[in-house]
Design a protein around this motif. Structure first.
Motif, PDB file in Angstrom:
ATOM      1  N   PHE A  98       0.833  -1.211   0.000  1.00 54.68           N
ATOM      2  CA  PHE A  98       0.000   0.000   0.000  1.00 54.68           C
ATOM      3  C   PHE A  98       0.864   1.256   0.000  1.00 54.68           C
ATOM      4  O   PHE A  98       0.597   2.199  -0.739  1.00 54.68           O
ATOM      5  N   VAL A  99       1.884   1.261   0.847  1.00 50.12           N
ATOM      6  CA  VAL A  99       2.772   2.431   0.934  1.00 50.12           C
ATOM      7  C   VAL A  99       3.473   2.659  -0.404  1.00 50.12           C
ATOM      8  O   VAL A  99       3.557   3.796  -0.888  1.00 50.12           O
ATOM      9  N   SER A 101       2.451   1.701  -3.369  1.00 50.06           N
ATOM     10  CA  SER A 101       1.455   2.095  -4.357  1.00 50.06           C
ATOM     11  C   SER A 101       1.078   3.568  -4.217  1.00 50.06           C
ATOM     12  O   SER A 101       1.007   4.298  -5.210  1.00 50.06           O
ATOM     13  N   ILE A 102       0.840   3.998  -2.999  1.00 51.53           N
ATOM     14  CA  ILE A 102       0.474   5.400  -2.761  1.00 51.53           C
ATOM     15  C   ILE A 102       1.625   6.324  -3.131  1.00 51.53           C
ATOM     16  O   ILE A 102       1.429   7.349  -3.790  1.00 51.53           O
ATOM     17  N   THR A 103       2.837   5.961  -2.727  1.00 54.41           N
ATOM     18  CA  THR A 103       4.007   6.779  -3.056  1.00 54.41           C
ATOM     19  C   THR A 103       4.206   6.877  -4.559  1.00 54.41           C
ATOM     20  O   THR A 103       4.442   7.959  -5.102  1.00 54.41           O
ATOM     21  N   SER A 104       4.095   5.756  -5.241  1.00 56.52           N
ATOM     22  CA  SER A 104       4.271   5.744  -6.691  1.00 56.52           C
ATOM     23  C   SER A 104       3.198   6.570  -7.391  1.00 56.52           C
ATOM     24  O   SER A 104       3.486   7.289  -8.353  1.00 56.52           O
ATOM     25  N   THR A 105       1.981   6.500  -6.907  1.00 58.00           N
ATOM     26  CA  THR A 105       0.892   7.280  -7.498  1.00 58.00           C
ATOM     27  C   THR A 105       1.118   8.774  -7.317  1.00 58.00           C
ATOM     28  O   THR A 105       0.984   9.560  -8.271  1.00 58.00           O
ATOM     29  N   VAL A 106       1.461   9.178  -6.112  1.00 53.49           N
ATOM     30  CA  VAL A 106       1.691  10.607  -5.839  1.00 53.49           C
ATOM     31  C   VAL A 106       2.876  11.121  -6.646  1.00 53.49           C
ATOM     32  O   VAL A 106       2.811  12.208  -7.245  1.00 53.49           O
ATOM     33  N   TRP A 109       1.993  11.751 -10.244  1.00 54.94           N
ATOM     34  CA  TRP A 109       1.298  13.015 -10.495  1.00 54.94           C
ATOM     35  C   TRP A 109       2.285  14.136 -10.791  1.00 54.94           C
ATOM     36  O   TRP A 109       2.006  15.016 -11.573  1.00 54.94           O
TER      37      TRP A 109
END
Length: 114
Positions: A98-99, A101-106, A109
């Protein structure tokens, strides 16, 4: 190309800090962290779609919750191939994925703008 390198270095730093705060995940050093990030990128690109295809019936029956198990399996596969990266249990690799995935998504952007 520099955006790719910067993005992966930042994710490697997040992996290092994540291993300190998530019990059950341990990484020996920053070089191992970079290898883990590259291996996770490879596994998510090539292995995860194959696992999704194979487990499609189970995923449908579980209303998509089996995808969480696939994320954990991918982390364990990376654990198997990267020396110095150790994972224990089910919840720590789930939080770890999860960490990441969230880091990669942000970061996507900010760095993946055309």
């Amino acid at each position: 190309m520099t955006n790719f390198i910067i993005k992966y270095l930042i994710i490697a730093i997040v992996v290092m800090f994540g291993s300190k705060y998530i019990n059950g995940i341990s990484i020996d050093g920053f070089q191992t962290s970079i290898l883990v990030v590259l291996a996770m990128g490879f596994a998510n690109t090539f292995l995860k779609p194959i696992l999704k295809l194979i487990s499609f019936p189970i995923t449908v029956l579980s209303l998509g919750l089996f995808l969480l198990v696939i994320n954990v399996i991918v982390v364990y596969i990376v654990d198997y191939f990267i020396d110095g990266f150790h994972v224990n249990g089910f919840v720590p690799p789930l939080i770890f994925s999860f960490v990441l995935s969230i880091t990669s998504t942000v970061l996507g952007w900010f760095f993946d703008k055309d």
